[in-house]
Structure formats: C-alpha cells, structure tokens
Design a protein around this motif. Structure first.
Motif, PDB file in Angstrom:
ATOM      1  N   PRO A   1      -3.287   0.832   6.594  1.00 49.24           N
ATOM      2  CA  PRO A   1      -1.803   1.243   6.440  1.00 49.24           C
ATOM      3  C   PRO A   1      -1.133   1.491   7.716  1.00 49.24           C
ATOM      4  O   PRO A   1      -1.770   1.885   8.793  1.00 49.24           O
ATOM      5  CB  PRO A   1      -2.117   2.771   5.909  1.00 49.24           C
ATOM      6  CG  PRO A   1      -3.120   2.330   4.897  1.00 49.24           C
ATOM      7  CD  PRO A   1      -4.282   1.694   5.979  1.00 49.24           C
ATOM      8  N   ASP A   2       0.025   1.074   8.063  1.00 51.90           N
ATOM      9  CA  ASP A   2       0.767   1.026   9.422  1.00 51.90           C
ATOM     10  C   ASP A   2       2.089   1.530   8.916  1.00 51.90           C
ATOM     11  O   ASP A   2       2.481   2.269   8.220  1.00 51.90           O
ATOM     12  CB  ASP A   2       0.670  -0.288  10.099  1.00 51.90           C
ATOM     13  CG  ASP A   2       1.310  -1.335   8.849  1.00 51.90           C
ATOM     14  OD1 ASP A   2       2.191  -1.016   8.005  1.00 51.90           O
ATOM     15  OD2 ASP A   2       1.216  -2.764   9.197  1.00 51.90           O
TER      16      ASP A   2
ATOM     17  N   ALA B   1       6.103   4.292   1.734  1.00 55.21           N
ATOM     18  CA  ALA B   1       5.505   5.505   1.128  1.00 55.21           C
ATOM     19  C   ALA B   1       6.629   6.537   0.912  1.00 55.21           C
ATOM     20  O   ALA B   1       6.369   7.120  -0.100  1.00 55.21           O
ATOM     21  CB  ALA B   1       4.385   5.969   1.781  1.00 55.21           C
ATOM     22  N   SER B   2       7.605   6.587   1.740  1.00 54.36           N
ATOM     23  CA  SER B   2       8.867   7.608   1.166  1.00 54.36           C
ATOM     24  C   SER B   2       8.459   8.788   1.124  1.00 54.36           C
ATOM     25  O   SER B   2       9.018   9.459   0.172  1.00 54.36           O
ATOM     26  CB  SER B   2       9.828   6.675   0.402  1.00 54.36           C
ATOM     27  OG  SER B   2      10.415   5.579   0.703  1.00 54.36           O
ATOM     28  N   GLY B   3       7.677   9.606   1.934  1.00 55.28           N
ATOM     29  CA  GLY B   3       7.370  10.751   1.745  1.00 55.28           C
ATOM     30  C   GLY B   3       5.817  11.029   1.226  1.00 55.28           C
ATOM     31  O   GLY B   3       5.346  12.055   1.101  1.00 55.28           O
ATOM     32  N   ALA B   4       5.259   9.917   0.676  1.00 55.53           N
ATOM     33  CA  ALA B   4       3.857  10.031   0.006  1.00 55.53           C
ATOM     34  C   ALA B   4       2.900   9.899   1.142  1.00 55.53           C
ATOM     35  O   ALA B   4       1.766   9.230   0.809  1.00 55.53           O
ATOM     36  CB  ALA B   4       3.640   9.071  -1.059  1.00 55.53           C
TER      37      ALA B   4
ATOM     38  N   ILE C   1       0.740  -1.136   0.024  1.00 54.96           N
ATOM     39  CA  ILE C   1       0.001  -0.071   0.025  1.00 54.96           C
ATOM     40  C   ILE C   1       0.797   1.393  -0.050  1.00 54.96           C
ATOM     41  O   ILE C   1       0.620   2.339  -0.787  1.00 54.96           O
ATOM     42  CB  ILE C   1      -0.886   0.070   1.022  1.00 54.96           C
ATOM     43  CG1 ILE C   1      -1.790  -1.025   1.147  1.00 54.96           C
ATOM     44  CG2 ILE C   1      -1.661   1.358   1.267  1.00 54.96           C
ATOM     45  CD1 ILE C   1      -2.813  -1.282   2.398  1.00 54.96           C
ATOM     46  N   GLY C   2       1.978   1.288   0.914  1.00 56.70           N
ATOM     47  CA  GLY C   2       2.642   2.433   0.885  1.00 56.70           C
ATOM     48  C   GLY C   2       3.449   2.584  -0.291  1.00 56.70           C
ATOM     49  O   GLY C   2       3.572   3.456  -0.862  1.00 56.70           O
TER      50      GLY C   2
ATOM     51  N   VAL D   1       2.007  -5.854  -7.099  1.00 55.58           N
ATOM     52  CA  VAL D   1       0.770  -4.680  -7.090  1.00 55.58           C
ATOM     53  C   VAL D   1       1.093  -3.309  -7.135  1.00 55.58           C
ATOM     54  O   VAL D   1       0.807  -2.331  -7.896  1.00 55.58           O
ATOM     55  CB  VAL D   1      -0.500  -5.029  -6.023  1.00 55.58           C
ATOM     56  CG1 VAL D   1       0.160  -4.976  -4.832  1.00 55.58           C
ATOM     57  CG2 VAL D   1      -1.491  -4.278  -6.307  1.00 55.58           C
ATOM     58  N   ALA D   2       2.321  -3.179  -6.399  1.00 50.64           N
ATOM     59  CA  ALA D   2       2.683  -1.700  -6.336  1.00 50.64           C
ATOM     60  C   ALA D   2       3.532  -1.570  -7.716  1.00 50.64           C
ATOM     61  O   ALA D   2       3.537  -0.322  -8.367  1.00 50.64           O
ATOM     62  CB  ALA D   2       3.733  -1.576  -5.077  1.00 50.64           C
ATOM     63  N   ALA D   3       4.274  -2.325  -8.343  1.00 49.71           N
ATOM     64  CA  ALA D   3       5.052  -2.487  -9.406  1.00 49.71           C
ATOM     65  C   ALA D   3       4.040  -2.119 -10.631  1.00 49.71           C
ATOM     66  O   ALA D   3       4.344  -1.356 -11.478  1.00 49.71           O
ATOM     67  CB  ALA D   3       5.999  -3.610  -9.618  1.00 49.71           C
TER      68      ALA D   3
END
Length: 267
Positions: free
Chosen positions: A49-50, A57-60, A25-26, A152-154
C-alpha cells in the motif's frame, strides 16, 4: 442490534491475492470499512500500500495500516475454519458454488465459532486451480455474461454488503432507525371523506365515476401509508382548495368573500 455480531464480523478476513494496482487495495479497504468489516490480508501484492492506496481508501487508513502482508496464501489462511474463494467465472471442475447472499450467511454463521476467510484473486486472472483447492466453497457474483469483468474492489464491495445484510437479518435490526407515526385507519377515513367532499366542490369528476375514482385514490394513498404530519399537510391542501372555491363562487355572485376558512387558519 448488530453489535452482537461485531465479534463475528471481526473474524471475517478478506484476502487479496497478488493485487496489481495499489488503488484497488485502498478501494477494497474503503468497501470493507463502510460495511463494518475490519480484516484485510494481502498475499504477495505487486506493491505494498502506497499514497495511491491511501487516497482511494478515503478514511479507511486504519485498515491499510493493520492489513497483514503474507508471502503465501497458506500463511494468510492460517487458523481459518472456513474458506470461500471468489470466482469471476464458473469452473469446469465441479465445486460447491454459493451465490453472494448464501455465502454471506455461511460466513456469518461460521464466524460465530472461529476465523473465516473470503479470498479474492488477481485483477487479470483471478485464483488459480491450486488456490481454489484451498477453498471449501466458491462464490460467484452473477454479472452480465456479455461483460462479466468486475473490478476486485467492486467485488469486495458487493460481498461486504451481503455480509452486512446477513448480519442485520440475523440480528433482527430494522431497516428504519425509528418508527414512523403513521396515520390510523380512522384518520385515513376522515381524510377520504374530506377528499371526496373537496373533489365534489371543485368539480373534479362526476357522480357516475366518483366511486371508481375514490377506489383508485384509496389504493394510491394506502400504498403511500402517510404519517400524521403528511396527512395534516394533505388536509391543509384540501382546505385551501375548498377556501378558494368558496371565495370564487361568492365573487361570481357579487357577494363579499368570506374571511379565511377556519380549517385554513389552523394550518
């Protein structure tokens, strides 16, 4: 110029269905934000989300904070005029199928009129046939058939990139932020004359082959399309080579070497 499409991008929802790993998710949030997208909707995630999601997420973080949490896919798609489902495999049931680029163009076009959604399924099994029945189209990323498993993130990153590319094409945004000050045709001819003269002075090649050699060198530099600064550097190198050749010849004849050539002084 992509500013004119900001409203359209804001109407594109990425809907993640029953995501298992919060890190995905992140990572998906990061993928969207890098491409100027801001809408993420979560359908019954195994965990909300945890800390892991925040780290990935690195800033998102803002996308995670705004992400909608929904019990059903129907809730997440409320108000959408176009729904596209991402499928990792080609289905036996005939379904209107898009490649990522065409999918992006359709989403951008429809988002100009209202809300649209791109639905990504579970990491292990994707979307069910019932969920696909809510979609107007399927989008399939053509992966290696011998190893087609795509995180899924890719997948979100690939599709988000195509959406941004479609928006840039539609807005006419150039790939380069500023135009280069390219060398003109006459400046290139001056360079080619200088190059041929230098090659002759340093004894590179022979007269029989010089025409073929210069044709090849012309093709090389025409492909590179140097700007004026780069051309000045190249001519400075040629002047330096000529200066060394002149000094070397003078020294072999027992003559005192000349002062630094004017062309070399200028560079």
């Amino acid at each position: 110029m992509i500013d004119q499409f900001k409203d359209s991008l804001a109407r594109i929802r990425f809907v993640l269905v029953e995501t298992t790993h919060t890190g995905n998710i992140g990572a998906a949030a990061r993928a969207l934000k890098t491409m100027g997208l801001s809408r993420m909707e979560l359908v019954a995630p195994k965990q909300p989300p945890d800390a892991e999601a925040l780290a990935r997420a690195s800033g998102a973080d803002d996308l995670l904070e705004r992400a909608g949490l929904h019990a059903t896919l129907n809730d997440a798609l409320h108000g959408c005029r176009l729904v596209v489902g991402a499928s990792a495999r080609l289905r036996t049931i005939e379904w209107p199928l898009l490649d990522p680029a065409e999918c992006a163009r359709r989403l951008i076009a429809e988002a100009g009129q209202g809300e649209v959604a791109l639905v990504l399924g579970r990491e292990s099994s994707g979307l069910t046939n019932e969920e696909l029945a809510r979609c107007h189209y399927l989008v399939h990323i053509p992966t290696n058939p011998e190893f087609s498993s795509l995180n899924v993130a890719a997948a979100a990153q690939v599709l988000a990139y195509e959406i941004r590319r479609a928006a840039r094409e539609a807005s006419g945004e150039p790939l380069e932020a500023s135009s280069r000050d390219l060398a003109t045709a006459d400046e290139m001819e001056g360079f080619y004359g200088h190059l041929g003269e230098t090659l002759g002075q340093i004894g590179f090649g022979d007269l029989e082959q010089s025409r073929t050699l210069m044709k090849r060198l012309r093709r090389l530099f025409n492909r590179a399309r140097p700007d004026r600064v780069e051309l000045n550097i190249l001519r400075g190198i040629l002047s330096a080579a000529q200066g060394r050749k002149t000094r070397g010849a003078s020294e072999r004849k027992g003559e005192p070497p000349d002062a630094q050539p004017a062309a070399e002084q200028e560079t």
